[in-house]
Design a protein around this motif. Structure first.
Motif, short mmCIF file in Angstrom:
data_model
loop_
_atom_site.label_atom_id
_atom_site.label_comp_id
_atom_site.label_asym_id
_atom_site.label_seq_id
_atom_site.Cartn_x
_atom_site.Cartn_y
_atom_site.Cartn_z
N SER A 118 32.14 37.12 38.59
CA SER A 118 32.82 36.68 37.42
C SER A 118 32.96 34.64 37.22
O SER A 118 33.48 34.22 38.31
CB SER A 118 33.31 37.47 36.74
OG SER A 118 33.47 36.86 35.16
N ASN A 119 32.44 34.37 36.52
CA ASN A 119 32.45 32.69 35.72
C ASN A 119 33.23 33.13 35.15
O ASN A 119 34.03 32.07 35.26
CB ASN A 119 31.73 32.05 35.08
CG ASN A 119 30.42 31.84 35.43
OD1 ASN A 119 29.63 32.10 37.43
ND2 ASN A 119 28.80 32.18 35.32
N TYR A 120 34.58 34.31 34.87
CA TYR A 120 35.65 33.79 34.17
C TYR A 120 36.74 34.36 34.38
O TYR A 120 37.71 34.16 34.14
CB TYR A 120 35.16 34.48 32.62
CG TYR A 120 34.16 34.37 31.90
CD1 TYR A 120 34.12 32.65 31.78
CD2 TYR A 120 32.69 34.49 32.06
CE1 TYR A 120 32.53 32.04 30.35
CE2 TYR A 120 31.79 34.40 31.49
CZ TYR A 120 31.72 33.13 31.23
OH TYR A 120 30.99 32.74 29.87
N LEU A 172 40.15 31.15 25.61
CA LEU A 172 39.61 31.79 27.17
C LEU A 172 40.45 31.09 28.42
O LEU A 172 40.77 29.57 27.62
CB LEU A 172 38.31 31.95 27.78
CG LEU A 172 37.06 31.21 28.03
CD1 LEU A 172 37.49 30.55 28.68
CD2 LEU A 172 36.29 31.82 27.13
N LEU A 190 37.07 36.72 27.78
CA LEU A 190 35.70 36.36 26.36
C LEU A 190 35.27 37.98 26.21
O LEU A 190 34.33 37.79 25.42
CB LEU A 190 34.12 35.66 27.65
CG LEU A 190 33.36 35.01 27.16
CD1 LEU A 190 33.62 34.74 25.70
CD2 LEU A 190 32.02 34.55 27.84
N ARG A 231 35.66 40.97 37.97
CA ARG A 231 35.76 41.51 36.51
C ARG A 231 36.18 43.06 36.19
O ARG A 231 34.95 43.66 36.91
CB ARG A 231 34.69 40.81 35.64
CG ARG A 231 34.76 40.79 34.24
CD ARG A 231 34.12 40.23 33.46
NE ARG A 231 33.27 41.21 32.58
CZ ARG A 231 31.99 41.25 31.69
NH1 ARG A 231 31.55 39.99 31.94
NH2 ARG A 231 31.59 42.14 30.76
N LEU A 289 39.78 29.84 32.26
CA LEU A 289 39.19 29.93 33.35
C LEU A 289 39.81 29.32 34.86
O LEU A 289 40.97 29.30 34.84
CB LEU A 289 37.41 28.44 33.18
CG LEU A 289 36.49 28.61 32.26
CD1 LEU A 289 36.33 27.19 31.71
CD2 LEU A 289 35.56 29.72 32.01
N ALA A 309 39.14 39.28 31.83
CA ALA A 309 37.76 38.50 31.30
C ALA A 309 37.66 38.49 29.74
O ALA A 309 37.24 38.80 28.88
CB ALA A 309 36.93 38.02 31.86
#
Length: 447
Positions: A386-388, A170, A431, A393, A172, A429
């Motif tokens: 989202s963190n990703y 992934l 992930l 997201r 970031l 994302a």
């Protein structure tokens, strides 16, 4: 009641007797059977008493004694005699014994035990009419019984037991390179074993309403495949085990002028993951059904849930509304549902708004020995943060399912049901890109 009527309408059945231990016992048996066939039950009962003195487990004597007790409305004695005879006889006699035991329990108000004995009678039913009579009696008892029990078991080979990503890496937000995902962050194949039970006890009821208490238990664990263990050597199937315990109250009512019932419920649930408490939920829900015409039903529903995440020491609200429309198409049944949900938290990858469209079709005819049902759903889910990914997201999930029931292969009123599910989640994302193919073998009630 239906059960009693079915018993008395059934003709006397021949009882399979064990080889006589003496000539006198054989003679007594013959005379007792003849007296019973001629309707001289007092004579048959007297001869039966002599037989039981010689052999307390003589099956012919036990069955005749049970029949005689029924004539005298001595239901407890009839039940005890028939229960003792049940493992000693076969075929129609065994069916008759189970029916008598069920009747005895029903007369005593032990409806759950009566239902169990009706299920025990089914494998020995001498024909379709006898099986249909058992089903009718079971449904009659279920309506009278304040306690209802639902059980379910399943084993499901799956390509993704852990909800892992289909990607190997992934990227970031803001970084120019990719990260390799660990083995346990990617999809792991294996078998999911599940079990659930729901107990409902009717606290009060009248002609137009009922209030019930509920207890729900469910759990699932997994066995990882050899390929999954190579991919993630440190992972164990129990790492992804889940369990829940729920308590609730349900009140349903239907005024005379309404075309369908309404229901309001309150449930409190504790969820656990990997042997640790995960969340507590308190859900208030309301439903109202409408009969549009004789073939079409409409149901509106609304709920609000308070979620307390024990691992995060945080909580939030999750409201939702939905509408279902079901229509009978001859023997078939089709249903369409639309549901909106929102999880109101600012935590990244947890707060979202979703819209789900569902389709379902049950065929009322069999395909060979199988009953068939098909389903499909599409979900649009948008996360506020989202963190990703940079910005929102967005997940889009599609699922198709098939249900194949095999009622002819069942026993005790239960039969196997095969479920097939194929699902895909597309996310911006990486992930959360997922694929799953799952084959579920479960056991369901035939009535």
């Amino acid at each position: 009641m239906l059960l009693a009527a079915a018993l008395w309408l059934a003709p006397p059945t021949a009882v399979l007797a064990a080889p006589a231990s003496s000539a006198s016992l054989a003679q007594l048996r013959g005379m007792a059977v003849t007296a019973m066939a001629e309707g001289r039950m007092e004579r048959a009962a007297a001869l039966t008493g002599l037989m039981l003195e010689a052999d307390p487990d003589e099956p012919t004597a036990l069955m005749i004694a049970a029949e005689a007790a029924l004539l005298d409305n001595a239901f407890d004695e009839a039940r005890l005699r028939a229960a003792r005879a049940h493992p000693l006889v076969e075929g129609p006699a065994r069916f008759r014994a189970a029916r008598i035991v069920a009747l005895g329990h029903a007369q005593a108000g032990a409806f759950t035990r009566a239902q169990i004995w009706l299920r025990r009678a089914l494998p020995d039913a001498p024909g379709a009419a006898a099986r249909a009579a058992v089903v009718r009696d079971y449904r009659d008892l279920r309506a009278r019984n304040p306690l209802s029990v639902k059980l379910g078991f399943g084993a499901a080979p799956s390509s993704n037991v852990n909800g892992g990503s289909e990607n190997d890496s992934l990227r970031l937000p803001g970084l120019p390179f990719e990260f390799d995902l660990s083995g346990d962050a990617r999809a792991l194949s294996g078998i999911t074993f599940s079990a659930h039970t729901a107990l409902r006890y009717r606290l009060r009821a009248d002609a137009r309403s009922a209030t019930s208490a509920e207890l729900r238990l469910s759990g699932q664990t997994h066995a990882l495949s050899a390929a999954a263990r190579r991919q993630a050597p440190e992972a164990r199937g129990s790492d992804y085990a889940q369990a829940s315990l729920g308590l609730g109250l349900v009140h349903a009512w239907r005024p005379e002028s309404w075309s369908g019932p309404a229901e309001v419920s309150l449930h409190a649930t504790r969820n656990a993951y990997d042997d640790a408490p995960l969340s507590d939920r308190l859900r208030l829900a309301a439903r109202r059904s409408f009969g549009i015409d004789e073939d079409t039903d409409l149901r509106l529903k609304a709920e609000v849930t308070r979620i307390e995440r024990l691992d995060l020491d945080d909580g939030w609200w999750a409201p939702g509304i939905g509408v279902d429309v079901a229509r009978r198409l001859g023997r078939d049944r089709a249903a369409v549902s639309l549901d909106w949900r929102e999880t109101r938290t600012g935590r990244p990858d947890l707060g979202y708004e979703s819209l789900t469209l569902g389709l379902d079709y049950d065929f009322g005819r069999r395909f060979g020995p199988a009953e068939l049902g098909l389903g499909a759903s599409a979900e649009w889910r948008d996360y506020g943060d989202s963190n990703y990914v940079a910005g929102e997201r967005r997940d889009r999930r599609g699922t198709v399912t098939a249900r194949i029931g095999l009622p002819a292969t069942g026993a005790w009123g239960f039969h196997p049901e095969l479920g097939i599910e194929a699902g895909r989640n597309w996310s911006n994302a990486d992930l959360y890109d997922e694929r799953v193919l799952q084959l579920d073998l479960g056991v369901v009630s035939s009535f």
